[in-house]
Design an enzyme around this catalytic site. Sequence first.
Site, mmCIF file in Angstrom:
data_model
loop_
_atom_site.group_PDB
_atom_site.id
_atom_site.type_symbol
_atom_site.label_atom_id
_atom_site.label_comp_id
_atom_site.label_asym_id
_atom_site.label_seq_id
_atom_site.Cartn_x
_atom_site.Cartn_y
_atom_site.Cartn_z
ATOM 1 N N ARG A 155 0.830 -1.206 0.000
ATOM 2 C CA ARG A 155 0.000 0.000 0.000
ATOM 3 C C ARG A 155 0.865 1.258 0.000
ATOM 4 O O ARG A 155 0.536 2.267 0.640
ATOM 5 C CB ARG A 155 -0.953 0.012 1.203
ATOM 6 C CG ARG A 155 -1.912 -1.153 1.249
ATOM 7 C CD ARG A 155 -2.841 -1.205 0.046
ATOM 8 N NE ARG A 155 -3.695 -2.367 0.128
ATOM 9 C CZ ARG A 155 -3.395 -3.569 -0.391
ATOM 10 N NH1 ARG A 155 -2.247 -3.724 -1.061
ATOM 11 N NH2 ARG A 155 -4.197 -4.585 -0.269
ATOM 12 N N SER A 203 -11.022 -0.263 3.080
ATOM 13 C CA SER A 203 -10.213 -0.616 4.247
ATOM 14 C C SER A 203 -9.499 0.620 4.770
ATOM 15 O O SER A 203 -8.739 1.258 4.047
ATOM 16 C CB SER A 203 -9.191 -1.688 3.877
ATOM 17 O OG SER A 203 -9.838 -2.878 3.471
ATOM 18 N N GLU A 233 -4.639 3.457 5.994
ATOM 19 C CA GLU A 233 -4.362 3.203 4.590
ATOM 20 C C GLU A 233 -4.594 4.434 3.726
ATOM 21 O O GLU A 233 -3.811 4.702 2.804
ATOM 22 C CB GLU A 233 -5.226 2.029 4.117
ATOM 23 C CG GLU A 233 -4.845 1.484 2.763
ATOM 24 C CD GLU A 233 -5.525 0.182 2.460
ATOM 25 O OE1 GLU A 233 -6.164 0.076 1.385
ATOM 26 O OE2 GLU A 233 -5.460 -0.756 3.277
#
Length: 339
Positions: A165, A239, A335
């Site tokens: 990520r 998420s 995130e």
Amino acid sequence: MVTLLTDFALLAHNTFGIDARSRYAAVLECAEDLPVLLADPRVAELPRLVLGGGSNVILTRDFDGLTVLTRIAGRRLVAQTPDAWLVQAGAGEVWHDFVAWTIGQGWGGLENLALIPGTVGAAPIQNIGAYGLELAERFAWCQAFDTVSGELVTLDRAACRFAYRDSLFKQAPVGRYVVTSVTFRLPRPWQPMTQYADVAQELAQRHIAQPSPQDIFDAVIAIRRRKLPDPAVIGNVGSFFKNPIVSANTRATLLTRHPGLVSYPQADGSYKLAAGWLIDQCGWKGRALGPVAVHERQALVLVNRGAARGGDVLALAQAITDDVQSRFGVRLEPEPVIL
């Protein structure tokens, strides 16, 4: 010619549905317009924010700069080699629509990433991933305008410094690079990626033993629709927390205290812990703090119950982070990009 908009509302341009404004904004439909836009004396010295679908950003304040809304279109086959299809898309293409198009053309390889919100140009920034596949594994190169050098640059996989990520684009100052197109390397011959338990179970329930790209595409869509809320219905960014990565020793210690710990081995010997499981064990699933809540079906997802501000999101995220740290000794990281 790009029109420069003032006091621009960003409410419809971030999927969490936060009501913030940008001092200036411009809709970018052609890469060639960027140098002219950025040379405009009204915005030349201001900070820049690049938004595609706004599905991976939390706005905590009004933005005193220029927001570039990327809408560059286009899809094409660049080349084919004995082992790959090279397929390019404009940065403004909707990611899911592009994935569906590649499969319709007979080019498998992106099906595990179906239904991820956002645009093609945002995909490498986050190094999006799901169900056993990360974008970096299908990435060939991208073109991006470097606002520091004033040049259009081509960046290959190594130059993008992909990680979990993460990428060069998140490591550089916000707004330095404006991605204009991305080229993907889709494998020939295609091999299904069904090792992820949810995908394997979904295919088994459909009695599909030898899946096609379309079969996996359909299965992933079904899984995501069951598990994740639609941003068009309730504000969210998917998420919210990364799955933390810990050493084998740390994981072993945690297992002795928490036998149900959900973890996944990594190639380097470390383990990725399921952040959703950690959060659920702390009792946060379905709970709210003000106008922001943890989704009742997926503890990784925070949702906007109505009129949430960025500070509300950060308050809930901090409370969850503190609880997980206290119980497991593991630090969660967000995130999305926090601005």
